[in-house]
Design a protein around this motif. Structure first.
Motif, PDB file in Angstrom:
ATOM      1  N   ALA A 147      87.933  54.612 130.321  1.00  0.00           N
ATOM      2  CA  ALA A 147      88.382  54.699 131.674  1.00  0.00           C
ATOM      3  C   ALA A 147      89.773  55.600 131.922  1.00  0.00           C
ATOM      4  N   THR A 148      90.609  55.466 130.813  1.00  0.00           N
ATOM      5  CA  THR A 148      91.932  55.981 130.841  1.00  0.00           C
ATOM      6  C   THR A 148      91.721  57.495 130.314  1.00  0.00           C
ATOM      7  N   GLY A 149      90.527  57.804 129.856  1.00  0.00           N
ATOM      8  CA  GLY A 149      90.421  59.160 129.422  1.00  0.00           C
ATOM      9  C   GLY A 149      90.389  59.449 127.907  1.00  0.00           C
ATOM     10  N   VAL A 150      90.368  58.146 127.246  1.00  0.00           N
ATOM     11  CA  VAL A 150      90.452  58.306 125.797  1.00  0.00           C
ATOM     12  C   VAL A 150      89.174  58.670 125.174  1.00  0.00           C
ATOM     13  N   SER A 151      88.959  59.582 124.500  1.00  0.00           N
ATOM     14  CA  SER A 151      87.965  60.036 123.896  1.00  0.00           C
ATOM     15  C   SER A 151      87.159  59.457 122.777  1.00  0.00           C
ATOM     16  N   GLU A 152      85.746  59.458 122.733  1.00  0.00           N
ATOM     17  CA  GLU A 152      84.975  58.813 121.748  1.00  0.00           C
ATOM     18  C   GLU A 152      85.847  59.137 120.123  1.00  0.00           C
ATOM     19  N   ARG A 153      86.071  60.176 120.065  1.00  0.00           N
ATOM     20  CA  ARG A 153      86.566  60.620 118.722  1.00  0.00           C
ATOM     21  C   ARG A 153      88.020  59.700 118.382  1.00  0.00           C
ATOM     22  N   GLU A 154      88.515  59.790 119.721  1.00  0.00           N
ATOM     23  CA  GLU A 154      89.993  58.862 119.394  1.00  0.00           C
ATOM     24  C   GLU A 154      89.609  57.517 119.132  1.00  0.00           C
ATOM     25  N   LEU A 155      88.694  57.019 120.053  1.00  0.00           N
ATOM     26  CA  LEU A 155      88.384  55.484 119.874  1.00  0.00           C
ATOM     27  C   LEU A 155      87.970  55.121 118.467  1.00  0.00           C
ATOM     28  N   ASP A 156      87.092  56.076 117.641  1.00  0.00           N
ATOM     29  CA  ASP A 156      86.746  56.158 116.370  1.00  0.00           C
ATOM     30  C   ASP A 156      87.883  55.671 115.438  1.00  0.00           C
ATOM     31  N   ARG A 157      89.100  55.936 116.008  1.00  0.00           N
ATOM     32  CA  ARG A 157      90.274  55.718 115.205  1.00  0.00           C
ATOM     33  C   ARG A 157      90.692  54.173 114.918  1.00  0.00           C
ATOM     34  N   LEU A 158      90.176  53.416 116.084  1.00  0.00           N
ATOM     35  CA  LEU A 158      90.759  52.047 116.428  1.00  0.00           C
ATOM     36  C   LEU A 158      90.128  51.170 115.462  1.00  0.00           C
ATOM     37  N   ARG A 159      90.946  50.298 114.750  1.00  0.00           N
ATOM     38  CA  ARG A 159      90.408  49.317 113.843  1.00  0.00           C
ATOM     39  C   ARG A 159      90.517  48.053 114.737  1.00  0.00           C
ATOM     40  N   SER A 160      89.251  47.503 115.147  1.00  0.00           N
ATOM     41  CA  SER A 160      88.971  46.465 116.041  1.00  0.00           C
ATOM     42  C   SER A 160      87.609  45.971 115.914  1.00  0.00           C
ATOM     43  N   PRO A 161      87.548  44.726 115.739  1.00  0.00           N
ATOM     44  CA  PRO A 161      88.639  43.518 115.285  1.00  0.00           C
ATOM     45  C   PRO A 161      89.384  43.921 114.187  1.00  0.00           C
ATOM     46  N   ILE A 162      90.829  43.727 114.333  1.00  0.00           N
ATOM     47  CA  ILE A 162      91.350  44.171 113.194  1.00  0.00           C
ATOM     48  C   ILE A 162      91.304  43.509 111.742  1.00  0.00           C
ATOM     49  N   GLY A 163      91.412  44.087 110.808  1.00  0.00           N
ATOM     50  CA  GLY A 163      91.499  43.354 109.401  1.00  0.00           C
ATOM     51  C   GLY A 163      90.045  43.614 108.751  1.00  0.00           C
ATOM     52  N   LEU A 164      90.155  43.035 107.550  1.00  0.00           N
ATOM     53  CA  LEU A 164      88.916  43.075 106.732  1.00  0.00           C
ATOM     54  C   LEU A 164      88.212  41.794 106.883  1.00  0.00           C
ATOM     55  N   ASP A 165      86.885  41.637 106.566  1.00  0.00           N
ATOM     56  CA  ASP A 165      86.113  40.403 106.712  1.00  0.00           C
ATOM     57  C   ASP A 165      86.468  39.457 105.715  1.00  0.00           C
ATOM     58  N   LEU A 166      87.598  38.613 105.686  1.00  0.00           N
ATOM     59  CA  LEU A 166      87.825  37.668 104.515  1.00  0.00           C
ATOM     60  C   LEU A 166      87.650  36.255 105.072  1.00  0.00           C
ATOM     61  N   GLY A 167      87.108  36.072 106.081  1.00  0.00           N
ATOM     62  CA  GLY A 167      86.803  34.660 106.780  1.00  0.00           C
ATOM     63  C   GLY A 167      88.228  34.133 107.166  1.00  0.00           C
ATOM     64  N   ALA A 168      89.320  34.769 107.341  1.00  0.00           N
ATOM     65  CA  ALA A 168      90.675  34.302 107.799  1.00  0.00           C
ATOM     66  C   ALA A 168      90.595  33.673 108.787  1.00  0.00           C
ATOM     67  N   ARG A 169      91.475  32.487 108.840  1.00  0.00           N
ATOM     68  CA  ARG A 169      91.839  31.426 110.084  1.00  0.00           C
ATOM     69  C   ARG A 169      93.134  31.445 110.281  1.00  0.00           C
ATOM     70  N   THR A 170      93.937  31.285 109.157  1.00  0.00           N
ATOM     71  CA  THR A 170      95.454  30.887 109.325  1.00  0.00           C
ATOM     72  C   THR A 170      95.962  32.239 109.649  1.00  0.00           C
ATOM     73  N   PRO A 171      97.158  32.221 110.274  1.00  0.00           N
ATOM     74  CA  PRO A 171      98.084  33.428 110.381  1.00  0.00           C
ATOM     75  C   PRO A 171      98.312  34.100 109.005  1.00  0.00           C
ATOM     76  N   GLU A 172      98.563  33.343 108.062  1.00  0.00           N
ATOM     77  CA  GLU A 172      98.850  34.013 106.669  1.00  0.00           C
ATOM     78  C   GLU A 172      97.432  34.660 106.171  1.00  0.00           C
ATOM     79  N   GLU A 173      96.399  33.986 106.346  1.00  0.00           N
ATOM     80  CA  GLU A 173      95.102  34.728 105.853  1.00  0.00           C
ATOM     81  C   GLU A 173      94.924  35.911 106.758  1.00  0.00           C
ATOM     82  N   THR A 174      95.119  35.900 108.173  1.00  0.00           N
ATOM     83  CA  THR A 174      94.849  36.895 108.766  1.00  0.00           C
ATOM     84  C   THR A 174      95.920  38.071 108.489  1.00  0.00           C
ATOM     85  N   ALA A 175      97.214  38.013 108.121  1.00  0.00           N
ATOM     86  CA  ALA A 175      98.023  38.955 107.750  1.00  0.00           C
ATOM     87  C   ALA A 175      97.559  39.593 106.488  1.00  0.00           C
ATOM     88  N   LEU A 176      97.023  38.655 105.555  1.00  0.00           N
ATOM     89  CA  LEU A 176      96.292  39.451 104.467  1.00  0.00           C
ATOM     90  C   LEU A 176      95.349  40.111 104.693  1.00  0.00           C
TER      91      LEU A 176
END
Length: 379
Positions: free
Chosen positions: A321-350
């Motif tokens: 809605a703000t005008g960000v293009s699909e190509r620009e959206l493709d750069r967004l890593r979200s949800p953030i991080g790799l799939d490690l099953g992280a739960r704690t802040p430290e695991e999420t940071a890893l």
């Protein structure tokens, strides 16, 4: 060599001669990349590594021999590979091979190398280009090269020919601008630089930046991980009660400001580059949307945002809605991080840190077990 600049610079200040063995080329699954070094001073103290342990003993002895040879000793090139035919052979158990240049450094004898070490310690941008393949009389000669100014990098020292110096300085300045360390060849057929030379260009650049937006407990863990990985870490939040140095003692700076306003200021000041990682942990639309709208249009290396998959989908709609293009959206890593099953802040940071490292090196992030991709990607 610049990866152990702190110790080598200290030896220079103390006037200690030392020998440094530097990886100049690798093949196969070699454990270290060009530029990795092991050095030995005149007192027998060793710092650094060229192989992670496989050939350190043999390289240490080569350094000792260079020191015993005295001032003016010519540099020595040595290749280490893998051999299963001789149980007593020194080699790489990983199956790769490495070429190593062993060079004696005397106080005042190689000012370009000493200056490059000093620049690295100060966190300044500079590169040192050394001849690692070519005529024996040129082996080990070095240029100190600075950032590009008006299209060219300044340089000090000489490789014995002005045309050769200018060509080498140009190649080194280009690698410095990209923050890369590696080899280049100058003097190919048709060149005015004379015989072909292989140069090892080692770049010293300020540490990459990690910008963490959102002063939450997950941010504190990510700050520690980023600092451990060698990033200069900034925490930014508009809420002064949360954004305090006491809550983030491992951060290089804590900024109280609206995230998008701070990012705009850093971009205008030229303090962001392709190594910069932007992590948005607030998962609050009034902060996230104006921040991500700007971040996705900047030439930074990583943009990630925390939140559930439902939050992610809503965030995408708001950004469109703000005008960000699909190509620009493709750069967004979200949800953030790799799939490690992280739960704690430290695991999420890893999880987040692992994704940043994988993206920076163009790696997949999948387990190496059963994969057919290279273990070490090109620098």
């Amino acid at each position: 060599m610049l990866d152990i600049a702190d110790e080598l610079h200290e030896w220079c200040l103390r006037g200690l001669p030392f020998a440094v063995a530097t990886v100049t080329a690798t093949g196969g699954s070699a454990p270290r990349q060009p530029g990795a070094a092991l050095a030995v001073d005149s007192e027998g103290t060793a710092v650094g590594s060229v192989s992670g342990g496989c050939v350190e003993g043999a390289v240490y002895e080569l350094c000792r021999e260079a020191l015993e040879a005295g001032p003016g000793a010519p540099p020595v090139l040595q290749r280490f590979g893998y051999s299963d035919e001789d149980a007593f052979a020194v080699g790489l158990t990983c199956g790769g091979d490495i070429d190593i240049l062993v060079q004696r450094i005397d106080p005042g004898g190689q000012p370009e190398i000493a200056a490059a070490l000093a620049a690295a310690v100060r966190g300044e941008a500079a590169a040192v280009a050394r001849v690692v393949a070519g005529p024996p009389e040129l082996l080990g000669l070095a240029l100190l090269v600075g950032p590009r100014q008006a299209g060219a990098g300044w340089y000090e020292g000489s490789l014995g020919d002005p045309e050769r110096d200018r060509a080498a300085a140009g190649e080194a300045a280009a690698m410095l601008a990209a923050g890369r360390t590696g080899t280049v060849v100058i003097g190919a057929d048709g060149s005015r630089c004379g015989v072909p030379l292989t140069l090892l260009v080692e770049s010293s650049v300020p540490p990459p930046r990690l910008l963490v937006f959102g002063a939450i407990d997950f941010a504190a863990a990510l700050v520690r991980a980023g600092s451990f990985l060698g990033y200069r870490v900034t925490v930014c939040d508009a809420r002064p009660v949360f954004a305090t140095p006491r809550r983030f003692p491992d951060a290089d700076e804590v900024v109280v400001d609206w995230p998008h306003r701070y990012l705009d200021a850093e971009a205008r000041a030229g303090r962001l580059d392709g190594r910069t990682a932007v992590c948005v942990l607030t998962h609050d639309a009034k902060f996230d949307i104006p921040l991500l709208e700007r971040a996705l249009r900047l030439p930074v290396g990583y943009v990630g945002a925390m939140g559930s998959r439902r939050t992610h989908l809503d965030r995408l709609d708001r950004l469109r809605a703000t005008g960000v293009s699909e190509r620009e959206l493709d750069r967004l890593r979200s949800p953030i991080g790799l799939d490690l099953g992280a739960r704690t802040p430290e695991e999420t940071a890893l999880s987040i840190a692992a994704e940043i490292v994988a993206l920076r090196h163009g790696a997949t992030g999948v387990p190496l077990t059963g994969a057919h991709t290279p273990i070490h990607t090109a620098a």
